[in-house]
Design a protein around this motif. Structure first.
Motif, mmCIF file in Angstrom:
data_model
loop_
_atom_site.group_PDB
_atom_site.id
_atom_site.type_symbol
_atom_site.label_atom_id
_atom_site.label_comp_id
_atom_site.label_asym_id
_atom_site.label_seq_id
_atom_site.Cartn_x
_atom_site.Cartn_y
_atom_site.Cartn_z
ATOM 1 N N GLN A 102 -2.580 -2.983 -6.939
ATOM 2 C CA GLN A 102 -3.272 -3.938 -7.806
ATOM 3 C C GLN A 102 -2.957 -5.381 -7.391
ATOM 4 O O GLN A 102 -3.843 -6.235 -7.341
ATOM 5 C CB GLN A 102 -2.844 -3.716 -9.264
ATOM 6 C CG GLN A 102 -3.255 -2.365 -9.835
ATOM 7 C CD GLN A 102 -2.660 -2.150 -11.221
ATOM 8 O OE1 GLN A 102 -1.446 -2.226 -11.415
ATOM 9 N NE2 GLN A 102 -3.515 -1.892 -12.197
ATOM 10 N N ASP A 157 -4.479 -6.537 -4.027
ATOM 11 C CA ASP A 157 -5.901 -6.845 -4.191
ATOM 12 C C ASP A 157 -6.100 -8.190 -4.896
ATOM 13 O O ASP A 157 -6.832 -9.055 -4.412
ATOM 14 C CB ASP A 157 -6.588 -5.730 -4.982
ATOM 15 C CG ASP A 157 -8.077 -5.965 -5.147
ATOM 16 O OD1 ASP A 157 -8.790 -5.985 -4.132
ATOM 17 O OD2 ASP A 157 -8.531 -6.139 -6.296
ATOM 18 N N SER A 184 -7.799 -12.319 -3.899
ATOM 19 C CA SER A 184 -9.146 -12.355 -4.467
ATOM 20 C C SER A 184 -9.671 -13.760 -4.690
ATOM 21 O O SER A 184 -8.897 -14.720 -4.835
ATOM 22 C CB SER A 184 -9.166 -11.599 -5.803
ATOM 23 O OG SER A 184 -8.413 -12.308 -6.776
ATOM 24 N N TYR A 203 0.848 -1.184 0.000
ATOM 25 C CA TYR A 203 0.000 0.000 0.000
ATOM 26 C C TYR A 203 0.886 1.237 0.000
ATOM 27 O O TYR A 203 2.002 1.224 0.545
ATOM 28 C CB TYR A 203 -0.936 -0.007 1.204
ATOM 29 C CG TYR A 203 -1.835 -1.223 1.223
ATOM 30 C CD1 TYR A 203 -2.759 -1.445 0.195
ATOM 31 C CD2 TYR A 203 -1.752 -2.167 2.243
ATOM 32 C CE1 TYR A 203 -3.565 -2.572 0.190
ATOM 33 C CE2 TYR A 203 -2.566 -3.292 2.250
ATOM 34 C CZ TYR A 203 -3.459 -3.487 1.218
ATOM 35 O OH TYR A 203 -4.244 -4.607 1.220
#
Length: 252
Positions: free
Chosen positions: A222, A225, A229, A205
């Motif tokens: 990106q 995340d 997922s 981050y």
């Protein structure tokens, strides 16, 4: 079953990077982590992930970010003032002006710092950012001094012989149109029999230190995340992919 290595690099670079790697390991598919032990947030980063039993932690050998472990006067080809030279400085040099023995000494000191932080030697050793031959050779010298496995990487996509297999490195985060899911799908689709895919990611981050010191920012978000997922879990399940620890591969 297709085995792949999924590695999250740069633990210790900044607080934001540490928390991104924590999420990618505790909630995601990352189970190999490269730590930059000379960075200010290295100890904090290790404390965050140390109880994650599935993780194989290695040394992300570094001569281009932060301050060195050794006194600067003993490694003059690696430093500018009190800090390491920037990665751009190495790239712009017309010759490989890195001293192999200086690398060996500094990376040896980083191995000892790793042991001080974790209580054990790195499970493997790889390189951060700089593509100097002498950086690679000096790091391999240091790894051999401690009987640590060196994990090579060829960023041009060529195969590298490693651990009795053909290792193919996948890292595209510096591309302007980068999409980590497309990168993963393309690599899996194009994989040939007998190839071991090494996916290198940099989940994290953005905090102020990262924003002001690194050219790699948005791709870290990106990746943090995607690696956690349902989409990536579903893909790996459907294709029958297993994420393996580097140390487990070495023990087979």
């Amino acid at each position: 079953m297709i085995k792949v290595i999924v590695r999250g690099d740069d633990l210790g670079y900044s607080e934001g990077v540490n928390y991104g790697i924590l999420k990618a390991t505790s909630e995601g598919i990352v189970n190999n982590v490269g730590m930059m032990v000379n960075m200010f947030y290295a100890r904090m980063g290790y404390q965050l992930i140390k109880d994650e039993e599935k993780i194989c932690v290695g040394l992300h050998a570094n001569i281009s970010a932060g301050k060195p472990i050794l006194p600067v006067e003993s490694i003059h080809t690696l430093v500018s003032d009190s800090h390491f030279r920037s990665s751009a400085s190495y790239r712009e040099s017309k010759k490989d002006d890195v001293d192999r023995d200086e690398v060996r000494k500094e990376i040896g000191a980083q191995i000892e710092e790793f042991r001080s932080i974790t209580g054990f030697l790195p499970k493997y050793l790889d390189l951060h950012a700089v593509t100097s031959d002498n950086f690679s050779l000096g790091s391999q010298d240091a790894a051999a001094d401690y009987n640590i496995t060196f994990v090579p990487a060829d960023f041009s996509g060529k195969l590298v012989k490693w651990n009795k297999t053909n290792l193919k490195t996948i890292v595209e985060s510096s591309q302007s149109d980068y999409n980590p899911m497309k990168t993963i799908k393309k690599a899996i689709l194009n994989r040939k029999k007998g190839e071991l895919l090494l996916f290198i990611f940099h989940p994290g981050y953005i905090d102020n230190y990262l924003y002001t010191h690194s050219s790699l920012c948005i791709p870290r978000i990106q990746e943090a995340d995607l690696l956690c997922s349902e989409e990536i879990r579903r893909l790996f399940k459907n294709v029958n992919i297993e994420c393996v620890r580097i140390d487990c591969l070495l023990n087979n």
